[in-house]
Enzyme design. Structure first.
Site, PDB file in Angstrom:
ATOM      1  N   GLU A  37       0.836  -1.204   0.000  1.00  0.00           N
ATOM      2  CA  GLU A  37       0.000   0.000   0.000  1.00  0.00           C
ATOM      3  C   GLU A  37       0.865   1.247   0.000  1.00  0.00           C
ATOM      4  O   GLU A  37       1.935   1.245   0.607  1.00  0.00           O
ATOM      5  CB  GLU A  37      -0.848   0.049   1.287  1.00  0.00           C
ATOM      6  CG  GLU A  37      -1.587  -1.215   1.578  1.00  0.00           C
ATOM      7  CD  GLU A  37      -2.140  -1.239   3.011  1.00  0.00           C
ATOM      8  OE1 GLU A  37      -2.297  -0.164   3.626  1.00  0.00           O
ATOM      9  OE2 GLU A  37      -2.395  -2.345   3.498  1.00  0.00           O
TER      10      GLU A  37
ATOM     11  N   LYS B 184       2.239   4.599   1.392  1.00  0.00           N
ATOM     12  CA  LYS B 184       2.272   5.125   2.757  1.00  0.00           C
ATOM     13  C   LYS B 184       1.842   6.587   2.683  1.00  0.00           C
ATOM     14  O   LYS B 184       2.570   7.435   2.168  1.00  0.00           O
ATOM     15  CB  LYS B 184       3.677   4.994   3.348  1.00  0.00           C
ATOM     16  CG  LYS B 184       3.736   5.365   4.810  1.00  0.00           C
ATOM     17  CD  LYS B 184       5.066   4.970   5.401  1.00  0.00           C
ATOM     18  CE  LYS B 184       5.103   5.174   6.901  1.00  0.00           C
ATOM     19  NZ  LYS B 184       4.914   6.574   7.301  1.00  0.00           N
TER      20      LYS B 184
ATOM     21  N   ASP C 150       1.117  10.301   3.647  1.00  0.00           N
ATOM     22  CA  ASP C 150       1.809  11.208   4.555  1.00  0.00           C
ATOM     23  C   ASP C 150       0.795  12.126   5.240  1.00  0.00           C
ATOM     24  O   ASP C 150       0.583  13.262   4.834  1.00  0.00           O
ATOM     25  CB  ASP C 150       2.837  12.028   3.764  1.00  0.00           C
ATOM     26  CG  ASP C 150       3.894  12.612   4.667  1.00  0.00           C
ATOM     27  OD1 ASP C 150       3.879  12.301   5.872  1.00  0.00           O
ATOM     28  OD2 ASP C 150       4.725  13.382   4.169  1.00  0.00           O
TER      29      ASP C 150
ATOM     30  N   TYR D  97      -7.108   1.808   6.393  1.00  0.00           N
ATOM     31  CA  TYR D  97      -6.192   0.720   6.045  1.00  0.00           C
ATOM     32  C   TYR D  97      -6.007  -0.380   7.100  1.00  0.00           C
ATOM     33  O   TYR D  97      -5.358  -1.368   6.843  1.00  0.00           O
ATOM     34  CB  TYR D  97      -4.829   1.257   5.629  1.00  0.00           C
ATOM     35  CG  TYR D  97      -4.196   2.264   6.578  1.00  0.00           C
ATOM     36  CD1 TYR D  97      -3.823   1.910   7.854  1.00  0.00           C
ATOM     37  CD2 TYR D  97      -3.965   3.567   6.156  1.00  0.00           C
ATOM     38  CE1 TYR D  97      -3.243   2.828   8.701  1.00  0.00           C
ATOM     39  CE2 TYR D  97      -3.376   4.496   7.004  1.00  0.00           C
ATOM     40  CZ  TYR D  97      -3.016   4.117   8.270  1.00  0.00           C
ATOM     41  OH  TYR D  97      -2.452   5.016   9.107  1.00  0.00           O
TER      42      TYR D  97
ATOM     43  N   LYS E 223      10.629   3.332   2.831  1.00  0.00           N
ATOM     44  CA  LYS E 223      10.571   4.765   2.545  1.00  0.00           C
ATOM     45  C   LYS E 223      11.236   5.078   1.211  1.00  0.00           C
ATOM     46  O   LYS E 223      12.182   4.391   0.812  1.00  0.00           O
ATOM     47  CB  LYS E 223      11.299   5.543   3.653  1.00  0.00           C
ATOM     48  CG  LYS E 223      10.650   5.448   5.021  1.00  0.00           C
ATOM     49  CD  LYS E 223       9.421   6.315   5.091  1.00  0.00           C
ATOM     50  CE  LYS E 223       8.933   6.540   6.497  1.00  0.00           C
ATOM     51  NZ  LYS E 223       9.738   7.429   7.286  1.00  0.00           N
TER      52      LYS E 223
ATOM     53  N   CYS F 176      35.340  19.263  27.765  1.00  0.00           N
ATOM     54  CA  CYS F 176      33.927  19.502  27.468  1.00  0.00           C
ATOM     55  C   CYS F 176      33.684  20.998  27.292  1.00  0.00           C
ATOM     56  O   CYS F 176      33.980  21.779  28.196  1.00  0.00           O
ATOM     57  CB  CYS F 176      33.055  18.963  28.598  1.00  0.00           C
ATOM     58  SG  CYS F 176      31.335  19.459  28.457  1.00  0.00           S
TER      59      CYS F 176
ATOM     60  N   CYS G  94      31.309  22.380  30.278  1.00  0.00           N
ATOM     61  CA  CYS G  94      31.623  22.473  31.703  1.00  0.00           C
ATOM     62  C   CYS G  94      33.126  22.448  31.984  1.00  0.00           C
ATOM     63  O   CYS G  94      33.536  22.632  33.127  1.00  0.00           O
ATOM     64  CB  CYS G  94      30.930  21.356  32.478  1.00  0.00           C
ATOM     65  SG  CYS G  94      31.675  19.745  32.229  1.00  0.00           S
TER      66      CYS G  94
ATOM     67  N   CYS H 269      32.155  13.560  28.083  1.00  0.00           N
ATOM     68  CA  CYS H 269      32.477  14.489  29.166  1.00  0.00           C
ATOM     69  C   CYS H 269      32.420  13.706  30.480  1.00  0.00           C
ATOM     70  O   CYS H 269      31.499  12.922  30.711  1.00  0.00           O
ATOM     71  CB  CYS H 269      31.445  15.607  29.160  1.00  0.00           C
ATOM     72  SG  CYS H 269      31.309  16.489  30.703  1.00  0.00           S
TER      73      CYS H 269
ATOM     74  N   CYS I 235      27.914  18.851  34.904  1.00  0.00           N
ATOM     75  CA  CYS I 235      27.933  19.453  33.563  1.00  0.00           C
ATOM     76  C   CYS I 235      26.501  19.879  33.234  1.00  0.00           C
ATOM     77  O   CYS I 235      25.604  19.042  33.155  1.00  0.00           O
ATOM     78  CB  CYS I 235      28.429  18.437  32.542  1.00  0.00           C
ATOM     79  SG  CYS I 235      28.243  19.005  30.840  1.00  0.00           S
TER      80      CYS I 235
HETATM   81  S1  IVH Z   1      -0.509   0.425   8.865  1.00  0.00           S
HETATM   82  C1  IVH Z   1       0.258  -1.881  12.585  1.00  0.00           C
HETATM   83  N1  IVH Z   1      -0.808   1.437   6.467  1.00  0.00           N
HETATM   84  O1  IVH Z   1       2.460   5.241   8.907  1.00  0.00           O
HETATM   85  C2  IVH Z   1       0.263  -1.094  11.350  1.00  0.00           C
HETATM   86  N2  IVH Z   1       0.116   2.835   8.153  1.00  0.00           N
HETATM   87  O2  IVH Z   1       4.945   4.593  10.342  1.00  0.00           O
HETATM   88  C3  IVH Z   1      -0.278   0.254  11.512  1.00  0.00           C
HETATM   89  N3  IVH Z   1       0.601   5.116   7.436  1.00  0.00           N
HETATM   90  O3  IVH Z   1       1.205   5.393  12.172  1.00  0.00           O
HETATM   91  C4  IVH Z   1      -0.098   1.152  10.396  1.00  0.00           C
HETATM   92  N4  IVH Z   1      -0.075   4.875   5.362  1.00  0.00           N
HETATM   93  O4  IVH Z   1       0.106   6.878  10.383  1.00  0.00           O
HETATM   94  C5  IVH Z   1      -0.379   1.666   7.736  1.00  0.00           C
HETATM   95  N5  IVH Z   1      -1.158   2.225   4.320  1.00  0.00           N
HETATM   96  C6  IVH Z   1      -0.762   2.434   5.563  1.00  0.00           C
HETATM   97  C7  IVH Z   1      -0.252   3.686   5.982  1.00  0.00           C
HETATM   98  C8  IVH Z   1       0.185   3.843   7.298  1.00  0.00           C
HETATM   99  C9  IVH Z   1       0.427   5.720   6.250  1.00  0.00           C
HETATM  100  C10 IVH Z   1       1.189   5.759   8.645  1.00  0.00           C
HETATM  101  C11 IVH Z   1       0.403   5.591   9.913  1.00  0.00           C
HETATM  102  C12 IVH Z   1       1.330   4.920  10.873  1.00  0.00           C
HETATM  103  C13 IVH Z   1       2.653   5.256  10.289  1.00  0.00           C
HETATM  104  C14 IVH Z   1       3.674   4.219  10.685  1.00  0.00           C
END
Ligand code: IVH
Length: 692
Positions: A121, A123, A125, A232, A320, A414, A417, A432, A438
């Site tokens: 899926e 991700k 943002d 999701y 990522k 340091c 301090c 340090c 410190c």
């Molecule tokens: S699944 C246990 N699916 O990414 C799994 N997360 O780094 C729970 N996010 O907190 C998350 N797209 O805010 C999942 N297709 C997707 C996502 C997704 C964005 C975000 C979400 C999560 C964060 C984790």
């Protein structure tokens, strides 16, 4: 200013109008733009004045009077929601090789050679949300917060038209749907354009705009912003009607939730790689920002076998997109002193835009790193940032090196301090030796103590800790808990003229913010054992280790007594704690100052025994087990995870305190030792039976 007792009607009318406008403006700045421009004190004073004038001239009360606003946004913020099922985050990887490692790890864990299908899926943002439905009706919405407790945003979520208010068809009685709230690129640009012409706050990116719009105490404002969602995953469900991630998406669609159209089931690693490449190519053309791909094991039975690490599932990961890079120059190199005394060199950069974020510092890690990359002040460098990671210097562009570039000499003293900074053999960092004398170390330790995974005291941000430390208001963690008492002073102590700290009189503060701080501190007087152990800031002890310790020692007293008595063996016998870490932990307890501070702290706080987090009660709960030999029905990692989930402690070696030794094929010396000590030796089958 005028005197309220002699104010004329005309003056009163003008004054009421002025106050109404001022308060409305302040509310907009505070709630809509996350940018307060009146201090709490000024705000309170205006409201008070308004009330006084209205009392004198009731017939002049305006339609838009601040005193009449019903449901005015609360200053105290959102209510809290405890997540019955924690809202987890995901582990990150940045290359296809790491994805392969992740998948191979899963195969090893499950002891299979077969391909495991993944649901892939985008991700998104944005910010994660959870929406609870009871008998099909939307009843509560929350943010993720720290994963265990989030903020109640029910009313805000209600304003998002894509979120179904009611779901029909075959729906579990209790259903928590989770997903991401985001703002489309187009809506973000439109909002910023509008805000700019109206002289309001301009957001840095769609994610910030979505966060600023969702976390509005006044849900009306959320409604005016165009927010979208993708669903999701799920949280609590009374009956799970699906056996794969894919089936879950079909249910979501039937119930009317937006599901990302790019989600794809990929049977092999090759398919996964293609999916990732495709998504990178279409990324720029998507209507919303994405920052990578999420891979989830499709089969839920396998997800359940894989289980969880501390805060992330073992069955999912975020891949990522590659880091974004830029070229800039190093203006200076300076040294930062951390919580454990580590001296970290930081490069001050000519500010540069890297993938939409202005970067002006980068970490240089340590002195070897500076030498290895041959970094000098004045150099042109390639820098990169990936996600939330601190920007790094990739390399120096040697052709561009100016003749007057300056070598950086790493200090042996340091800079904060003046104590010696020494580098132990086999260590990359120089530290340090000033300890808590410190100021930098003391301040960083305080910041760690109050941080989210530790005592989690809201309202004591970095800047406040620094100011309070420098002014002598908070020098040690104990001072946090005496703050309220010291604030009001003692009016009878005329001799010392003890007026108290009077924090409410500080610039930018007010009665309300001080009250909020005190209540945040009070709410942390009962603290869980793992959080407290983590809060101590012992070198190498992160949240996962703190939890392991809590699980194995159960109570603070058990742990502290053994550590004071230097029972290093008890630590090393815990699977997951090595010798070096055990040494750091024991050393922490040999430091008199640490013990004194903890003793004082215990007068104000209650450290809860570790009892929860056991998934279910079994014959193994509270028992210490050791695995030896080759298991046939599951891998060692899986067996360990099962034992931990059933509340057992897993030790790495056999001792008198071992309750069961589970033997597989070809068990060696551990089995012999167990027999000698008269410890119960059980088979893999017995172990599995005991888990039920
Ligand atoms: S699944 C246990 N699916 O990414 C799994 N997360 O780094 C729970 N996010 O907190 C998350 N797209 O805010 C999942 N297709 C997707 C996502 C997704 C964005 C975000 C979400 C999560 C964060 C984790």
């Amino acid at each position: 200013m005028f005197d309220i007792s002699t104010i004329t009607e005309q003056q009163a009318k003008e004054e009421l109008e002025r106050i109404a406008k001022e308060i409305a403006k302040s509310d907009t700045a505070y709630y809509q733009n996350d940018m307060p421009y009146l201090t709490d004190a000024e705000y309170d004073k205006l409201k008070h004045l308004n009330a006084e004038i209205e009392k004198k001239f009731p017939h002049l009360i305006r339609e838009d009077s601040p005193s009449k606003r019903i449901g005015a946004p609360l200053q105290s913020g959102f209510g809290k929601v405890s997540h019955r099922f924690p809202m987890l985050s995901l582990g990150d990887v940045f290359s296809i090789e790491e994805v392969e490692d992740f998948i191979n790890g899963i195969k090893r864990f499950l002891n299979t050679e077969k391909d495991i299908p993944f649901l892939c899926e985008p991700k998104i943002d944005g910010l994660s949300f959870t929406a609870r439905y009871e008998k099909g009706a939307f009843v509560q919405g929350a943010t993720r917060g720290d994963g265990s407790v989030g903020e109640d945003i029910t009313e805000n979520l209600r304003t998002i038209s894509q979120l179904p208010q009611k779901i029909e068809g075959s729906v579990p009685d209790v259903l928590e749907v989770r997903g991401e709230v985001y703002m489309s690129k187009a809506d973000f640009l439109a909002l910023n354009q509008k805000n700019e012409t109206e002289g309001k706050k301009v957001f840095a990116n769609p994610r910030n705009a979505a966060a600023g719009s969702l976390r509005q105490l006044n849900a009306q404002i959320t409604k005016e912003r165009n927010l979208s969602i993708f669903a999701y995953t799920w949280g609590e469900v009374s009956e799970r009607l699906w056996t794969t991630q894919e089936e879950f998406f079909n249910h979501l669609k039937n119930w009317g939730f937006p599901v990302n159209p790019n989600n794809t089931l990929c049977p092999t690693i090759a398919d996964i790689e293609t999916f990732f490449q495709n998504l990178m190519e279409i990324r720029a053309g998507l209507a919303y920002d994405i920052d990578g791909v999420v891979y989830k094991v499709n089969d839920i039975a396998l997800q359940e076998r894989l289980g969880f690490l501390t805060r992330t599932p073992r069955w999912a990961i975020a891949h990522k997109f590659p880091a974004e890079q830029a070229v800039t120059t190093i203006n200076n190199i300076r040294i930062q002193v951390g919580r454990t005394g580590a001296l970290t060199p930081v490069a001050d950069l000519e500010p540069v835009n890297v993938g939409g974020v202005i970067v002006s510092h980068a970490t240089l890690h340590n002195e070897d790193e500076i030498r290895r990359k041959d970094i000098r002040i004045g150099d042109s460098v390639i820098i990169q940032r990936a996600g939330d990671v601190i920007p790094q210097i990739v390399s120096v562009i040697k052709e561009k090196r100016p003749i007057d570039s300056v070598d950086f000499v790493f200090p042996e003293i340091c800079p904060q301090c003046g104590a010696h900074a020494i580098r132990e053999e086999d260590e990359a960092v120089r530290r340090c030796t000033g300890g808590l004398t410190c100021p930098a170390q003391a301040i960083e330790r305080l910041k760690h103590f109050v941080s989210r995974d530790a005592m989690d005291i809201e309202g004591l941000g970095s800047k406040i800790i620094e100011d309070f430390y420098n002014e002598g208001i908070i020098k040690s963690p104990v001072d946090i808990f005496t703050l309220e008492e010291r604030n009001s002073g003692n009016e009878y102590d005329l001799f010392n003229q003890n007026q108290g700290l009077q924090l409410e009189k500080r610039e930018g503060w007010g009665r309300k913010s001080v009250e909020n701080l005190f209540s945040a501190i009070k709410s942390r007087k009962n603290i869980s054992l793992p959080k407290f152990i983590y809060a101590l800031g012992i070198r190498q002890v992160g949240t996962a280790t703190a939890r392991l310790i809590a699980q194995n020692f159960n109570t603070w007293n058990n742990f502290a007594q053994d550590m004071i008595l230097q029972e290093t063996e008890k630590l090393i016998s815990i699977d997951g704690i090595g010798e070096a870490m055990a040494k750091d932990i024991v050393e922490f307890f040999q430091e008199k100052h640490n013990i004194q501070t903890i003793e004082q702290l215990k007068k104000y706080i209650n450290i809860e025994d570790f009892a929860d987090k056991i998934n279910y009660e079994t014959q193994l709960s509270g028992k210490t087990v050791v695995f030896t030999g080759t298991l046939t029905q599951m891998t060692r990692a899986e067996a360990k995870a099962k034992a931990l989930a059933a509340g057992a402690k897993v030790a790495g070696s056999v001792s008198k305190s071992t309750d069961y030794v589970i033997i597989g094929a070809d068990a060696g010396s551990k089995a012999t030792k167990a027999a000698e000590l008269g410890i119960n030796i059980i088979s893999e089958d017995d172990f599995l039976k005991m888990l039920i």
